[in-house]
Design a protein around this motif. Structure first.
Motif, PDB file in Angstrom:
ATOM      1  N   SER A  69      35.970  43.391  54.312  1.00  0.00           N
ATOM      2  CA  SER A  69      35.881  43.370  52.849  1.00  0.00           C
ATOM      3  C   SER A  69      34.464  43.705  52.399  1.00  0.00           C
ATOM      4  O   SER A  69      33.520  43.665  53.194  1.00  0.00           O
ATOM      5  N   GLU A  70      34.326  43.994  51.110  1.00  0.00           N
ATOM      6  CA  GLU A  70      32.989  44.271  50.546  1.00  0.00           C
ATOM      7  C   GLU A  70      32.087  43.055  50.740  1.00  0.00           C
ATOM      8  O   GLU A  70      30.898  43.171  51.024  1.00  0.00           O
ATOM      9  N   LYS A  71      32.675  41.854  50.581  1.00  0.00           N
ATOM     10  CA  LYS A  71      31.900  40.620  50.719  1.00  0.00           C
ATOM     11  C   LYS A  71      31.368  40.480  52.159  1.00  0.00           C
ATOM     12  O   LYS A  71      30.222  40.107  52.385  1.00  0.00           O
ATOM     13  N   GLU A 109      31.059  45.743  40.095  1.00  0.00           N
ATOM     14  CA  GLU A 109      32.303  45.029  39.739  1.00  0.00           C
ATOM     15  C   GLU A 109      32.024  43.775  38.908  1.00  0.00           C
ATOM     16  O   GLU A 109      32.919  42.985  38.640  1.00  0.00           O
ATOM     17  N   SER A 137      28.272  48.004  45.073  1.00  0.00           N
ATOM     18  CA  SER A 137      29.606  48.017  44.456  1.00  0.00           C
ATOM     19  C   SER A 137      29.998  46.630  43.944  1.00  0.00           C
ATOM     20  O   SER A 137      30.693  46.518  42.935  1.00  0.00           O
ATOM     21  N   LEU A 138      29.539  45.556  44.594  1.00  0.00           N
ATOM     22  CA  LEU A 138      29.820  44.212  44.058  1.00  0.00           C
ATOM     23  C   LEU A 138      29.114  44.021  42.714  1.00  0.00           C
ATOM     24  O   LEU A 138      29.662  43.388  41.801  1.00  0.00           O
ATOM     25  N   ALA A 164      27.754  48.011  49.776  1.00  0.00           N
ATOM     26  CA  ALA A 164      28.616  46.900  49.323  1.00  0.00           C
ATOM     27  C   ALA A 164      27.907  46.095  48.249  1.00  0.00           C
ATOM     28  O   ALA A 164      28.521  45.659  47.262  1.00  0.00           O
ATOM     29  N   GLU A 209      25.285  47.242  57.050  1.00  0.00           N
ATOM     30  CA  GLU A 209      26.672  46.845  56.753  1.00  0.00           C
ATOM     31  C   GLU A 209      27.600  47.181  57.907  1.00  0.00           C
ATOM     32  O   GLU A 209      28.772  46.843  57.892  1.00  0.00           O
ATOM     33  N   ARG A 245      30.785  42.939  54.204  1.00  0.00           N
ATOM     34  CA  ARG A 245      29.716  43.934  54.380  1.00  0.00           C
ATOM     35  C   ARG A 245      28.405  43.434  53.772  1.00  0.00           C
ATOM     36  O   ARG A 245      27.328  43.612  54.334  1.00  0.00           O
ATOM     37  N   LEU A 246      28.519  42.799  52.607  1.00  0.00           N
ATOM     38  CA  LEU A 246      27.315  42.245  51.960  1.00  0.00           C
ATOM     39  C   LEU A 246      26.678  41.206  52.887  1.00  0.00           C
ATOM     40  O   LEU A 246      25.458  41.194  53.090  1.00  0.00           O
TER      41      LEU A 246
END
Length: 534
Positions: free
Chosen positions: A22-24, A62, A58-59, A55, A36, A26-27
């Motif tokens: 998930s993006e989280k 969002e 992009s977070l 990531a 990442e 990767r963060l």
């Protein structure tokens, strides 16, 4: 974090879905080790850049900036990150994001994330670099307030020590920060420190010498006076007395002072354990620590003192690195050489075993599988540790601190009996591993063994010094079969002890990571993965 129950599954039968990265995740990888991707390369303190922070960006887009700031706080405060650079970069980025809520959260977190001046300077420098391409400056009202609060909310004596030990970094000084933030000191003691930083000691002395001062101001004033006195003293005895009386540290002295053996001996008494271990070679080389001397005995006592080890939270692998480097008798730059002292080596050996109490168990079912070829000459890059000793130490760390650990060895394409046990010494464990002949490395053997024997495993840690990793089956596939059969949330870390950037495969399975080389950071990465933090 709840320890995993044997029947606890993460929807493991429903295909690859829960294991997507998930993006989280990767963060969190980025905050942990600055990338990442699914590869951690030991000793790589690279420049963090926008390219490696997809990531994170992009977070933020969002509108999840407040979440990002929470993760930054978690990674910096729990000591989970390999290095703090990525967190400082991320905090700087959040602090200039277009969304107000994100900016506010970032500025509010500044004093929690930046525990000392070096951290604060690093965040400010990151902000400056991120603004380079933009026309506006960075010193808006929000940053001025956050920096002012950072100074104003410190304990006065701690702040006085901090500003005299770390005066500047990254091109910034306290003088710059206090001036640019227009800090209005919150109390008399902070006013005094602020004046000392911006105007210098002479002016401070002139203002405060004949004044009625509060108790706190008197304390700070006399401390700063000592720091100034040392800076201008050429009298060895005076310098030593000041060090001993006021617990001054190396950063507060002049380079000339450090040419004196007596000054070093005075510093030794209160020197933090990490600094002491780092200087062992230098102090042996300079004859400050001589065989059989009282100073050497005192250092040996401190190194293996349980309370000292506990307070310094020092990890056994860290002690191993210091010990092997000291044994080598030569610094990395090659200039300093020394004859290792046998009593210091003994003390380091004793400290290695005692410091196991500092390892925080992850409480998972673990398999450590070792493939170490007979070549003892290979060294873990960037260290003085042979791959066999490193593998034995890593095995012991898990065997001694995790209740449910299996140690396997594999060679010539098959698992072989391995009798490494938790109660062995490091030397005994190394000898056991070296007995095993090396061959081609099939990294999936341990997973297949666990699956066929119905042993549910949460974490496979596979160690090899073979630069070519072979697989009879895909590691992702083997892991998936194991998850399906046992219902465990199985993960795998592939550690190439001599590898310099080789990955298992480009995989989108969150449970797989590769480690190239090995250092203390690699153990943080393994812990974080085991606890679902990355």
């Amino acid at each position: 974090f709840a320890l995993s129950r044997p029947n606890h599954t993460l929807n493991s039968t429903g295909g690859g879905c829960p294991w997507d990265v998930s993006e989280k995740a990767r963060l969190c990888r980025f905050l942990c080790y600055g990338s990442e991707g699914d590869v951690y390369t030991a000793r790589e303190e690279g420049q963090v850049s926008m390219e490696s922070a997809g990531a994170l960006l992009s977070l933020l887009q969002e509108g999840r900036g407040a979440e990002v700031v929470e993760e930054i706080k978690r990674f910096t405060q729990d000591g989970r990150a390999v290095g703090l650079g990525p967190s400082f970069f991320a905090l700087a980025l959040c602090s200039q994001h277009s969304e107000l809520k994100t900016r506010q959260a970032a500025f509010k977190a500044l004093k929690e994330v930046c525990r000392d001046p070096a951290h604060l300077f690093a965040v400010i420098q990151n902000k400056k670099e991120l603004k380079e391409g933009m026309k506006c400056g960075i010193w808006g009202r929000a940053l001025r307030k956050a920096v002012s609060d950072w100074y104003n909310e410190q304990d006065a004596m701690s702040l006085a020590a901090a500003v005299t030990k770390c005066k500047q970094r990254e091109g910034w000084s306290h003088q710059d920060l206090l001036r640019l933030s227009h800090t209005k000191p919150a109390n008399e003691a902070i006013t005094l420190i602020s004046k000392y930083v911006t105007k210098g000691w002479k002016e401070v002395h002139a203002v405060y010498a004949d004044k009625e001062n509060s108790e706190e101001v008197v304390k700070v004033l006399s401390y700063l006076e000592v720091v100034e006195k040392v800076k201008h003293s050429c009298d060895e005895t005076e310098v030593i007395n000041l060090i001993e009386e006021h617990k001054l540290e190396r950063e507060q002295l002049l380079t000339d002072h450090l040419k004196s053996k007596q000054v070093w001996r005075a510093l030794l008494k209160e020197m933090p354990l990490h600094s002491l271990l780092r200087c062992l070679g230098k102090m042996t080389s300079n004859k400050i620590l001589e065989q059989g001397s009282a100073d050497t005995q005192a250092v040996c006592d401190r190194i293996q003192n349980e309370a000292t080890l506990k307070k310094a939270k020092i990890h056994p692998y860290s002690i191993l690195l210091f010990s092997e480097n000291y044994k080598r008798g030569q610094g990395y730059q090659g200039k300093t050489k020394w004859e290792p002292d046998s009593s210091i080596l003994k003390a380091l050996d004793s400290a290695f075993y005692k410091s196991f109490m500092n390892v925080e168990p992850v409480g998972k079912r673990i398999v450590v599988a070792v493939d170490v070829s007979t070549s003892l000459s290979s060294i873990v890059p960037g260290s003085s540790v042979s791959t066999a000793v490193a593998a034995a130490a890593i095995t012991m760390i898990f065997a001694r601190t995790e209740v449910d650990t299996h140690v396997l060895a594999y060679s010539e394409g098959a698992l072989v009996p391995c009798s490494v046990t938790a109660d062995m010494t490091l030397t005994q464990a190394t000898v056991e591993l070296v007995k095993i002949p090396g061959g081609s490395t099939d990294c999936t053997l341990p997973i297949t063994w666990a699956t066929e024997n119905g042993k549910a495993v949460d974490m496979f840690i596979i160690l090899t010094n073979n630069p070519l990793w072979a697989f009879t089956a895909s590691p992702v596939e083997s892991l998936r079969k194991h998850r399906q059969k046992t219902g465990a949330n199985s993960k795998m870390v592939m550690c190439g002890l001599t590898s310099t950037g080789h990955a298992i495969a480009d995989t989108e399975d969150r449970g797989l990571l590769s480690i190239c080389g090995f250092d203390l950071g690699a153990l943080s990465v393994i812990h974080n993965l085991a606890q679902d933090l990355i």
